[in-house]
Design a protein around this motif. Structure first.
Motif, PDB file in Angstrom:
ATOM      1  N   VAL A 124     -11.797  17.350 -23.390  1.00  0.00           N
ATOM      2  CA  VAL A 124     -11.939  15.889 -23.229  1.00  0.00           C
ATOM      3  C   VAL A 124     -11.181  15.423 -21.993  1.00  0.00           C
ATOM      4  N   GLU A 125      -9.982  15.935 -21.805  1.00  0.00           N
ATOM      5  CA  GLU A 125      -9.161  15.585 -20.643  1.00  0.00           C
ATOM      6  C   GLU A 125      -9.856  16.001 -19.345  1.00  0.00           C
ATOM      7  N   ALA A 138      -9.524  26.684 -15.732  1.00  0.00           N
ATOM      8  CA  ALA A 138      -9.759  25.785 -16.868  1.00  0.00           C
ATOM      9  C   ALA A 138     -10.067  26.584 -18.129  1.00  0.00           C
ATOM     10  N   GLN A 139     -10.874  27.633 -17.979  1.00  0.00           N
ATOM     11  CA  GLN A 139     -11.223  28.498 -19.115  1.00  0.00           C
ATOM     12  C   GLN A 139      -9.957  29.072 -19.756  1.00  0.00           C
ATOM     13  N   ARG A 140      -9.046  29.574 -18.927  1.00  0.00           N
ATOM     14  CA  ARG A 140      -7.809  30.172 -19.451  1.00  0.00           C
ATOM     15  C   ARG A 140      -6.949  29.125 -20.159  1.00  0.00           C
ATOM     16  N   LEU A 155      -6.682  18.253 -12.081  1.00  0.00           N
ATOM     17  CA  LEU A 155      -7.880  18.720 -12.776  1.00  0.00           C
ATOM     18  C   LEU A 155      -9.118  18.689 -11.891  1.00  0.00           C
ATOM     19  N   TRP A 156      -9.168  17.776 -10.914  1.00  0.00           N
ATOM     20  CA  TRP A 156     -10.328  17.727 -10.014  1.00  0.00           C
ATOM     21  C   TRP A 156     -10.528  19.059  -9.304  1.00  0.00           C
ATOM     22  N   HIS A 208      -1.494  17.157 -17.576  1.00  0.00           N
ATOM     23  CA  HIS A 208      -2.120  17.402 -16.282  1.00  0.00           C
ATOM     24  C   HIS A 208      -2.495  16.068 -15.656  1.00  0.00           C
ATOM     25  N   SER A 209      -2.186  15.903 -14.368  1.00  0.00           N
ATOM     26  CA  SER A 209      -2.662  14.706 -13.678  1.00  0.00           C
ATOM     27  C   SER A 209      -4.136  14.891 -13.377  1.00  0.00           C
TER      28      SER A 209
END
Length: 474
Positions: free
Chosen positions: A30-31, A18-20, A10-11, A5-6
Motif C-alpha cells: 500500500v505504501e 521492493a520485493q525483498r 520509494l520512487w 520510507h519517504s
C-alpha cells in the motif's frame, strides 16, 4: 517491523529491492502504490505518460496483497509490485485504446496473456501508458492523447512507440512496464529516456491480447530501470502460449541466476565503421568508452562483418508497411479522418505497395537472418549503439548527424529494426548522458533464445556505466 520510507525513496526503489523489503515485511505494498500515485500526481501533467490511472483499484489490490503477505501467502515474484502498461495490452473491463480515436471506447473481455501472468505473479496494475497511435511511429507525439515528454528534457520526445512506458519508468512513476517492439519501439524510448529495455526473441513472450502492428515482427517485452528488474520481469511474462501461433515451445530459464557472471573470456562483435555509418559525436565517444570498459572486464572485442545488413532497413520497412496496412485496410478506407495524419499517410502508402515488393523483402529477410545467425555463432554477442543520436526535439522531422540532415524516423530505427526483421534478442542499456544531459544507450544482440547472455552482458555494462544512479532533473 515495518521501516519508515519517504515517498522519494520509494520512487527510485528497484522492483527487486521492493520485493525483498515486502518479503521481510519491511515495506507495505500500500505504501509503495501510494508513493507511485503521488509521483504520477506530481509529474503526469508535465510528462503525459499515463492516459489512464487506476488509483482506487490499485490501492484495493495493494491492501489485499498486504493482507495475504501478513498471512505468509505469496502469489509470486512480483507480489505487491506496481506495474504500468503500454495501452496496447488488453485489460479486462478497462479501455484499451492503442493510443487511437478508433478504439477509444474498446473494452476487452479478457486480459492479454502477459497481463494475466503479471497478476498471477502478484503485480498491481497502476494504469495504462501513452504510445504512438496504433504503435505506428517512434515519437509518441499522439494526436488524440497529446505528446509524451522526455523526463530528461521536456522539450524532447521520449521515443516511441512505447514512449509513455519509458517516461513513466525513467521518472519514478512506476518501477516496471511492458512495451512492444516492431521496429525498435521498446529499445528506442529506453535509450532516449535512460532506462533498460529488452526485445526478446520472437516467440519468447506471448502476444495474445496485444493489438498487432505487423504480425511477423511484433514482440512484447520488459522495460525497467535496472537489468536485474528486466530479468525479473522477463521471467514472469516469458513462456509458451498454445493460442499464439508465433509462440515458441521453449523452457524459460531463471534469468536472474547468471546475471553477475561477467564477460571475462567472451568474444564481443562490433560492426565495421563503414557498416555502422555516421553517428552523433557524443554517441560515438560513449560507444567507444563502453567497448573499452568491457575489454577492461576481460572481454575480447573484435570487428565483424554483416554484409547483408545493407538491405535490411528497406526490407523491414516494406514488410512493416504491408502488414500494418493489411490490418488497417477497412478502417483506413472507411474512417480515414479518425487517424492522425502521420499514421494515415503511412497506412495509405502501405496499401499502394505491390505484392512483389513484399515478397522480395522476405527474400532479403531470409538471407539477412541466415548470415546474422552465422555471425552470432562466432561471437557471444554483437554490440552497437541503440540510436545514432540522442532525443530529438518534439516536432522535429529531421536531425543532424555529423553535418548530414536525416529523417528522424530513419535515424532512430537504423540500429534497431534489423533485429525485428531477424527476430533475435536485443537489449538497450543506458551508458552515459551527452554533453546536453541526454541519455545514450548501448545495444546488445545475441542468438535466438539466449536472453541469459544478453542480460549478463547488459548487467556488466550497467555496473560500469557512468550514468549508473543518475536521474532525470525533474
Amino acid at each position: 517491523m515495518r521501516a519508515h520510507h519517504s515517498a522519494s525513496d520509494l520512487w527510485w526503489l528497484s522492483a527487486r529491492e521492493a520485493q525483498r523489503l515486502i518479503r521481510r515485511k519491511r515495506l507495505s505494498p500500500v505504501e509503495l502504490v501510494r508513493a507511485c500515485l503521488e509521483r504520477v500526481q506530481a509529474l503526469n501533467d508535465t510528462l503525459n505518460a499515463y492516459i489512464a490511472l487506476y488509483a482506487e483499484e490499485a490501492l484495493r489490490e495493494a491492501q489485499r496483497l498486504e493482507a495475504e503477505a501478513q498471512q505468509g501467502a505469496w502469489r509470486g515474484p512480483l507480489h505487491g509490485i506496481p506495474v504500468a502498461l503500454k495501452d496496447i495490452f488488453a485489460t479486462a473491463g478497462q479501455p484499451t485504446t492503442v493510443g487511437s480515436r478508433i478504439l477509444r471506447d474498446f473494452i476487452p473481455q479478457e486480459d492479454a496473456v502477459v497481463v494475466h501472468r503479471l497478476k498471477e505473479a502478484g503485480a498491481i496494475l497502476l494504469g495504462k501508458l501513452n504510445l504512438h497511435e496504433f504503435a505506428y511511429g517512434i515519437t509518441t507525439v499522439n494526436p488524440h492523447f497529446g505528446p509524451t515528454r522526455n523526463p530528461w528534457d521536456t522539450s524532447r520526445i521520449p521515443g516511441g512507440s512505447s514512449g509513455g512506458s519509458a517516461a513513466a519508468v525513467a521518472s519514478g512513476m512506476c518501477p516496471l512496464s511492458l512495451g512492444t517492439d516492431t521496429g525498435g519501439s521498446i529499445r528506442i524510448p529506453s535509450a532516449l529516456c535512460g532506462i533498460v529495455g529488452l526485445k526478446p526473441t520472437y516467440g519468447r513472450v506471448s502476444r495474445r491480447g496485444v493489438f498487432p502492428l505487423a504480425w511477423s515482427m511484433d514482440h512484447a517485452g520488459p522495460m525497467a530501470r535496472t537489468v536485474e528488474d528486466t530479468a525479473l520481469l522477463l521471467g514472469v511474462i516469458a513462456g509458451y502460449d498454445p493460442h499464439d501461433p508465433g509462440s515458441a515451445h521453449r523452457p524459460v530459464p531463471n534469468y536472474l541466476r547468471n546475471l553477475e557472471k561477467g564477460v571475462k573470456g567472451m568474444v564481443l562483435g562490433v560492426l565495421t565503421e563503414s557498416a555502422l555509418g555516421v553517428v552523433d559525436t557524443d554517441v560515438e565517444t560513449a560507444f567507444g568508452e563502453a567497448l573499452r570498459a568491457l575489454e577492461g572486464l576481460g572481454a575480447k572485442v573484435e570487428e565483424v562483418a554483416w554484409p547483408e545488413a545493407e538491405g535490411v532497413p528497406g526490407a523491414h520497412l516494406a514488410i512493416l508497411m504491408a502488414e500494418a496496412s493489411a490490418l488497417h485496410q477497412r478502417w483506413v478506407k472507411e474512417r480515414p479522418q479518425d487517424y492522425g495524419e502521420d499514421v494515415r499517410l503511412r497506412l495509405l502508402a502501405g496499401l499502394a505497395l505491390p505484392g512483389t515488393l513484399y515478397l522480395k523483402a522476405q527474400q532479403v529477410r531470409r538471407k539477412a537472418t541466415s548470415s546474422l545467425l552465422a555471425l552470432l555463432e562466432r561471437v557471444n554477442a554483437l554490440l552497437l549503439p541503440t540510436c545514432p543520436v540522442t532525443a530529438p526535439l518534439i516536432g522535429a522531422e529531421r536531425v543532424s548527424i555529423a553535418g548530414r540532415s536525416v529523417d528522424v524516423r530513419t535515424a532512430l530505427t537504423r540500429f534497431v529494426s534489423p533485429f525485428n526483421l531477424t527476430g533475435v534478442p536485443a537489449l538497450s542499456v543506458p551508458w552515459r548522458v551527452s554533453h546536453e544531459g541526454l541519455p545514450i544507450g548501448v545495444q546488445v544482440v545475441v542468438k535466438p533464445f539466449d536472453e541469459t547472455t544478453v542480460l549478463q552482458v547488459g548487467y556488466a555494462l550497467e555496473q560500469t556505466a557512468p550514468s549508473k544512479g543518475k536521474r532525470p532533473p525533474l
